[in-house]
Design a protein around this motif. Sequence first.
Motif, PDB file in Angstrom:
ATOM      1  N   LEU A  74       0.829  -1.207   0.000  1.00  0.00           N
ATOM      2  CA  LEU A  74       0.000   0.000   0.000  1.00  0.00           C
ATOM      3  C   LEU A  74       0.863   1.257   0.000  1.00  0.00           C
ATOM      4  O   LEU A  74       0.543   2.249  -0.663  1.00  0.00           O
ATOM      5  N   PHE A  75       1.968   1.208   0.752  1.00  0.00           N
ATOM      6  CA  PHE A  75       2.882   2.354   0.767  1.00  0.00           C
ATOM      7  C   PHE A  75       3.487   2.566  -0.618  1.00  0.00           C
ATOM      8  O   PHE A  75       3.617   3.707  -1.088  1.00  0.00           O
ATOM      9  N   GLY A  76       3.835   1.470  -1.274  1.00  0.00           N
ATOM     10  CA  GLY A  76       4.371   1.583  -2.635  1.00  0.00           C
ATOM     11  C   GLY A  76       3.341   2.134  -3.600  1.00  0.00           C
ATOM     12  O   GLY A  76       3.672   2.962  -4.462  1.00  0.00           O
ATOM     13  N   ALA A  77       2.093   1.690  -3.449  1.00  0.00           N
ATOM     14  CA  ALA A  77       1.025   2.188  -4.315  1.00  0.00           C
ATOM     15  C   ALA A  77       0.798   3.676  -4.080  1.00  0.00           C
ATOM     16  O   ALA A  77       0.589   4.452  -5.023  1.00  0.00           O
ATOM     17  N   ALA A  78       0.830   4.088  -2.786  1.00  0.00           N
ATOM     18  CA  ALA A  78       0.651   5.507  -2.463  1.00  0.00           C
ATOM     19  C   ALA A  78       1.790   6.347  -3.036  1.00  0.00           C
ATOM     20  O   ALA A  78       1.571   7.461  -3.539  1.00  0.00           O
ATOM     21  N   SER A  79       2.998   5.813  -2.979  1.00  0.00           N
ATOM     22  CA  SER A  79       4.154   6.530  -3.544  1.00  0.00           C
ATOM     23  C   SER A  79       4.015   6.657  -5.062  1.00  0.00           C
ATOM     24  O   SER A  79       4.323   7.711  -5.643  1.00  0.00           O
ATOM     25  N   THR A  80       3.549   5.593  -5.708  1.00  0.00           N
ATOM     26  CA  THR A  80       3.335   5.630  -7.155  1.00  0.00           C
ATOM     27  C   THR A  80       2.280   6.659  -7.521  1.00  0.00           C
ATOM     28  O   THR A  80       2.427   7.403  -8.500  1.00  0.00           O
ATOM     29  N   PHE A  81       1.202   6.702  -6.713  1.00  0.00           N
ATOM     30  CA  PHE A  81       0.142   7.683  -6.956  1.00  0.00           C
ATOM     31  C   PHE A  81       0.677   9.106  -6.815  1.00  0.00           C
ATOM     32  O   PHE A  81       0.366   9.986  -7.628  1.00  0.00           O
ATOM     33  N   SER A  82       1.482   9.342  -5.790  1.00  0.00           N
ATOM     34  CA  SER A  82       2.071  10.670  -5.585  1.00  0.00           C
ATOM     35  C   SER A  82       2.968  11.053  -6.755  1.00  0.00           C
ATOM     36  O   SER A  82       2.972  12.201  -7.212  1.00  0.00           O
ATOM     37  N   LEU A  83       3.731  10.073  -7.253  1.00  0.00           N
ATOM     38  CA  LEU A  83       4.597  10.322  -8.409  1.00  0.00           C
ATOM     39  C   LEU A  83       3.765  10.655  -9.641  1.00  0.00           C
ATOM     40  O   LEU A  83       4.123  11.550 -10.419  1.00  0.00           O
ATOM     41  N   ALA A  84       2.623   9.957  -9.807  1.00  0.00           N
ATOM     42  CA  ALA A  84       1.742  10.227 -10.950  1.00  0.00           C
ATOM     43  C   ALA A  84       1.189  11.642 -10.886  1.00  0.00           C
ATOM     44  O   ALA A  84       1.097  12.339 -11.910  1.00  0.00           O
ATOM     45  N   ILE A  85       0.821  12.092  -9.686  1.00  0.00           N
ATOM     46  CA  ILE A  85       0.333  13.465  -9.519  1.00  0.00           C
ATOM     47  C   ILE A  85       1.423  14.463  -9.890  1.00  0.00           C
ATOM     48  O   ILE A  85       1.169  15.466 -10.580  1.00  0.00           O
ATOM     49  N   PHE A  86       2.652  14.180  -9.462  1.00  0.00           N
ATOM     50  CA  PHE A  86       3.780  15.059  -9.789  1.00  0.00           C
ATOM     51  C   PHE A  86       3.988  15.123 -11.296  1.00  0.00           C
ATOM     52  O   PHE A  86       4.215  16.214 -11.855  1.00  0.00           O
TER      53      PHE A  86
END
Length: 395
Positions: free
Chosen positions: A203-215
Amino acid sequence: MNKDNNSPWQQIDYTLLFLIFLLLCISSIAIYSAQFSLPVHLREINFVLRQVMWYMIGAVAILATMILDFDRFKQISWYLYGFGIFLLLLLRFSPEYIGSYELAPIRNGAKSWFVLPGLGSIQPSEFMKIFLIISLSHIIIVHNEKYAVRELREDFILLGKILLTSLLPIAIVMEQPDLGTAMVLSAIVASLILVSGIRWRILFGAASTFSLAIFVLVQIYFRFPKFFEDYILDSYQLARFYGWLQPYEYAGSYGYHLITSLKAIGSGQLQGKGFNNGTVYFPEAHTDFIFTVIGEEYGFIGASIVVSVFFMVIYRVIHISIESHDPFGSFLCAGVIGMLTFQVFQNIGMTIGLLPITGIPLPFVSYGGSSLLTYMIAIGLVLNVASRTRKYMFD
């Protein structure tokens, strides 16, 4: 030892029903006041009577939802999901006179409603929220039963199943375009992923990926604005963000909504101006900005009471979810919690400038047939779980 042998109908959670009744009273009073700030051609419509009528229809929907044991919804989950997708696609490819491009200015060009002559409009994406909750709960429970002892691979498989099932309805709703409802669907997905048993490192990895996508999206917007507007967000959706970040520079569009909302809520101060004494005009007062009416007429105290009622509703659903001995029932409640919590937070947040304006109604309070019926069905699911949860003396 079982504390009682009552039937499910004798174990209805009256606390939750009473809280919904309080929201009915709040909604009726607020909509009555809001009618006087509507355009002249809409003041002739008795929105309070219509809202009460939809509450009555919702009460019937609750009874209908409770007739069937909630565990049976697993058997029809994919039929419901398919029916929801069918409605969304039917709306997508229907002629414009069936969709609601010209129904009212508040539609903002979004083709999200079926217009039914004499009956009003129906929004299929609202019902898709319930269908998605049931379908994802079914996916999670079947996967967890199949893999009692799970490795990392099984967690990734479950995450993939959830995301693939959710992607299609969210993509269709985004294309309408209806960013607000797509965000609610995403909140439902996120809430069910959190309680699904997937490892936190995933889940932490998914959240990090989502944050990267927003960036990445932000970078695309600044570097290739034309591409961003053509393929990611429409101009009117971008206008909502502009109106949030720089309301006075975009006062001619969505900035005007935020400016007048802040002015109205601020003028209410501590105790408000009193019932039907609002003086600030703002659009969509009976729907998306109903909380602004409450803030102006009843001030900080009245607004706090409304927030407290919502807190008690969500707390009660959490309590029912924890008490349930059936994992499927707990997942159903978790999806409802995610839906209600996000919608309340988003709607109130947008009226006070904390979040961008997305057109999400305030559950149970804003006027609207499809949305209110959806919330009532959701409460019906929760009551279904509560009424069929056996309580034991030594639990």
